[in-house]
Motif scaffolding. Structure first.
Motif, short mmCIF file in Angstrom:
data_model
loop_
_atom_site.label_atom_id
_atom_site.label_comp_id
_atom_site.label_asym_id
_atom_site.label_seq_id
_atom_site.Cartn_x
_atom_site.Cartn_y
_atom_site.Cartn_z
N SER A 408 62.63 -15.01 43.73
CA SER A 408 63.68 -14.54 44.65
C SER A 408 63.28 -14.68 46.12
CB SER A 408 64.04 -13.10 44.32
OG SER A 408 62.88 -12.33 44.30
N GLN A 409 61.97 -14.60 46.36
CA GLN A 409 61.53 -14.77 47.75
C GLN A 409 61.80 -16.20 48.27
OE1 GLN A 409 57.60 -13.13 48.53
NE2 GLN A 409 57.49 -14.27 50.47
N ASP A 413 62.88 -17.36 52.03
CA ASP A 413 62.02 -18.01 53.05
C ASP A 413 61.50 -19.40 52.66
OD1 ASP A 413 60.13 -17.49 51.15
OD2 ASP A 413 58.97 -16.06 52.33
N ARG A 428 50.98 -18.31 48.01
CA ARG A 428 52.36 -18.60 48.46
C ARG A 428 52.31 -19.73 49.45
NH1 ARG A 428 56.32 -15.67 46.24
NH2 ARG A 428 57.95 -17.05 46.94
#
Ligand code: ATP
Length: 442
Positions: A408-409, A413, A428
């Motif tokens: 979902s991140q 971004d 990440r």
């Protein structure tokens, strides 16, 4: 070994040849992942051996003029002593009866040496390991040819062609990868001893007198190659052939051995073949095989240092070496055993897998786009079925070095998680940064 053979079949590394017909002894087929691993091994070998100024490549025909095999000594000497059991009709190598079992289902597990002691075996006969076939429409003695039992002879007979065409000066080498065939009496241990296999051979032509030095050089180079691809050092060793066990052509010979689950076994041979091969071909063909050295205005028959690796045997060694069972935490914090193939990234059949965390909210679309962008650069795999933890395990089991997950991140971004196979650590990363990140690590 049993676990590895079953994983190989289940995940598509290796299948039994003609399995639906009950298989053909000593022959195996490489599945979708196996073919990638095998190609990567061969590619690494090719790069290591020919991306240098003093080695040229060659791809000679499998069928050769039959006199080649007389000159090489194979017609006369390439034999194993064989005995037959009169009762169960099984055939054994006379020098390997100690390890063999009786072929009769009625005596399952019985040692063949017991049957021998009871006088059931025939006298030992010499059995030539070369496969014979015929060229042309008439199957008579004049049409006999052999399937090559080694790739080396194609190199020897082309020595002067390659030298003249490439304008190489001695010392230089010729490298070749190709199939070889041996009618082995006992095939066993999965890919270790098969009837059809692939070799990666390099013959290095040197001035007599410099052969010992080059032999030492190539011995070290070849061991370093296996280590550079991550093979565990304590599972590799040299084995020197005793002087009385040397092949008829050799002055010195070392095997590189790997510690398989069934014991140490040769994966590559490094031989000082002297001027035996070129002299024999000169004698049998009536053509000069000598090299003329401009510098000293000298003519001589070069000595040959051979490095002869089995591609199929190396494949099996890399497979065995990569296999680990480890304790690893599950998503809910419990411990479980994970099977992980710790292939060197350059050998791994697949380089990355891409997952959408869930099949909604636009995640599959982004993951598909990442997959499509990576595909021209490497073998990638897209997987959206089951819990993400299970997807990681499926990739661990085939040795995929990186798993990329869209979550979902990502929607907020444009970053993804990248999970590394061995450490299981996650980082990440911006989607933009993925390709250079993977390239550097692969
Ligand atoms: P072995 O003693 O195990 O039969 P070899 O000494 O005859 O082997 P070479 O003739 O030196 O083997 O062949 C070079 C390499 O080719 C070996 O190190 C091995 O990796 C590979 N090779 C030879 N025979 C086979 C086979 N039957 N199946 C798979 N690979 C093989």
């Amino acid at each position: 070994m049993e676990k590895l053979v079953s994983l190989s079949k289940r995940r598509g590394f290796v299948f039994q040849s003609s399995e639906i017909y009950g298989g053909l002894n000593g022959c195996w087929d490489y599945g979708p992942l196996g073919v990638e691993l095998l190609r990567n091994i061969k590619e690494q070998w090719w790069q290591a051996m020919t991306y240098r100024e003093d080695v040229e490549g060659l791809d000679a025909a499998i069928l050769m003029h039959p006199t080649v095999w007389q000159a090489s000594g194979h017609v006369e000497n390439f034999t194993d002593p064989m005995v037959d059991c009169r009762e169960c009709k099984a055939r054994f190598r006379a020098d390997q009866i100690e390890d063999a079992l009786c072929g009769s289902p009625a005596y399952k597990g019985r040692k063949a040496s017991k049957c021998q002691a009871e006088g059931k075996f025939t006298e030992a006969r010499q059995f030539n390991l070369m496969f014979k076939t015929f060229v042309g429409p008439v199957e008579d003695a004049g049409a006999v040819v052999y399937l090559r039992p080694e790739t080396a002879q194609g190199i020897f007979v082309n020595f002067l062609n390659v030298q003249a065409a490439s304008r190489q000066k001695i010392p230089f080498g010729i490298a070749q990868i190709g199939k070889a065939f041996r009618n082995e009496i006992n095939t066993k241990n999965f890919l270790f001893r098969t009837r059809e296999f692939e070799q990666m051979e390099m013959q290095f032509f040197v001035k007599p007198g410099t052969d010992v030095e080059w032999f030492t050089y190539w011995k070290a180079e070849r061991m370093a190659w296996f280590e550079s691809l991550g093979m565990q050092k304590d599972r590799l060793q040299f084995h020197q052939h005793e002087p009385d066990k040397l092949a008829h052509y050799a002055k010195d010979a070392y095997d590189i051995e790997y510690k398989f689950p069934f014991g140490w076994g040769e994966i590559e041979g490094i031989h000082n073949r002297t001027d035996f091969d070129l002299s024999r071909h000169e004698q049998f063909s009536g053509k000069s095989m000598k090299y003329f050295e401009e510098q000293g205005k000298e003519k001589f028959t070069p000595f040959i240092i051979e490095t002869s690796a089995g591609a199929s045997r190396s494949f099996m060694a890399f497979l065995v070496d990569a296999y680990r069972e480890e304790e690893a935490p599950t998503a809910d914090g419990k411990m479980e055993t994970r099977v992980v193939m710790r292939f060197h990234p350059r050998l791994a059949p697949l380089k990355a897998a891409v997952f959408p965390l869930v099949n909604r909210d636009g995640m599959p679309e982004i993951a598909k786009k990442i997959e499509a962008d990576l595909r021209p650069h490497m073998r990638v795999f897209y997987d959206d079925s089951g819990a993400v933890g299970r997807r990681y395990r499926r990739q661990d089991e085939i040795g995929t070095p990186f798993c990329i997950t869209v979550d979902s991140q990502t929607l907020a971004d444009q970053t993804v998680t990248v999970r590394e196979r061995d450490s299981m650590r996650q980082e990440r990363l911006a989607i933009q940064a993925l390709l250079p990140y993977l390239r550097e690590r692969l």
